[in-house]
Design a protein around this motif. Sequence first.
Motif, short mmCIF file in Angstrom:
data_model
loop_
_atom_site.label_atom_id
_atom_site.label_comp_id
_atom_site.label_asym_id
_atom_site.label_seq_id
_atom_site.Cartn_x
_atom_site.Cartn_y
_atom_site.Cartn_z
N ALA A 85 -1.97 -1.27 -8.63
CA ALA A 85 -2.30 -0.04 -7.90
C ALA A 85 -2.46 1.13 -8.87
CB ALA A 85 -1.19 0.27 -6.90
N HIS B 13 2.87 3.52 -1.83
CA HIS B 13 1.52 3.60 -2.39
C HIS B 13 0.55 3.12 -1.32
CE1 HIS B 13 -2.01 2.70 -4.80
NE2 HIS B 13 -1.48 3.44 -5.76
N ASP C 182 -2.10 1.44 -1.32
CA ASP C 182 -2.60 0.06 -1.47
C ASP C 182 -1.52 -0.95 -1.83
OD1 ASP C 182 -5.24 0.93 -0.96
OD2 ASP C 182 -5.44 1.54 -3.06
N ARG D 183 1.10 -1.94 3.03
CA ARG D 183 0.23 -0.77 2.93
C ARG D 183 0.93 0.41 3.60
NH1 ARG D 183 -4.30 -1.16 1.41
NH2 ARG D 183 -5.93 -2.63 1.45
#
Length: 182
Positions: A18, A42, A44, A70
């Motif tokens: 990421a 985060h 992603d 996610r």
Amino acid sequence: MRVRDWRDILDDVAESSAAPDDWRAVAGDRHDGIGEDLYLGHPDAGVFQLKTYAKNPFEVQGVGTELARRIDDDLDPLFPERAGGRFGVQRGIEDGNDAEQAVKRLGSVVETHRDAPTTPGDFFEDVMDALDSPAYGPMEYDAYGRPDGLDHLADEFEEADRLLDADLDDLVDEGGVGHGFQ
């Protein structure tokens, strides 16, 4: 949900692919018991929770887990976009040559910011980049209590929070913390 050692969770964060500057965090005191709660998120890479305590001045123990893969629309507002604090996750430097290169890069950043009118945020970003930090960003943190975001995340992941609390309490009991000198 798989409960693991807190360092394993940080290894997962450090090894993720990421974007390093898109991480966000919320941390503060545990609701009940000694130690601290930390949520890392985060868009992603997901959401991770850590519960740690200082067994002694030289040793931190704790547990953690991955909570979500996610950050969805419901979770996004629970993490700070901007905050008074910042955090960074670092990997250990492998050898002397890597250490020398890191010192040179960091020295260059310090010199550049010393001679140019920049912001503290710009300086932080450049330091994290120079040190090749795998994860960093804004952090909502309260060293003496619990920020609102921490309680909201604990409510969102209530079952995980309860399980991690129980596992951390077991570590505290096994470590003899609070029992004084014997």
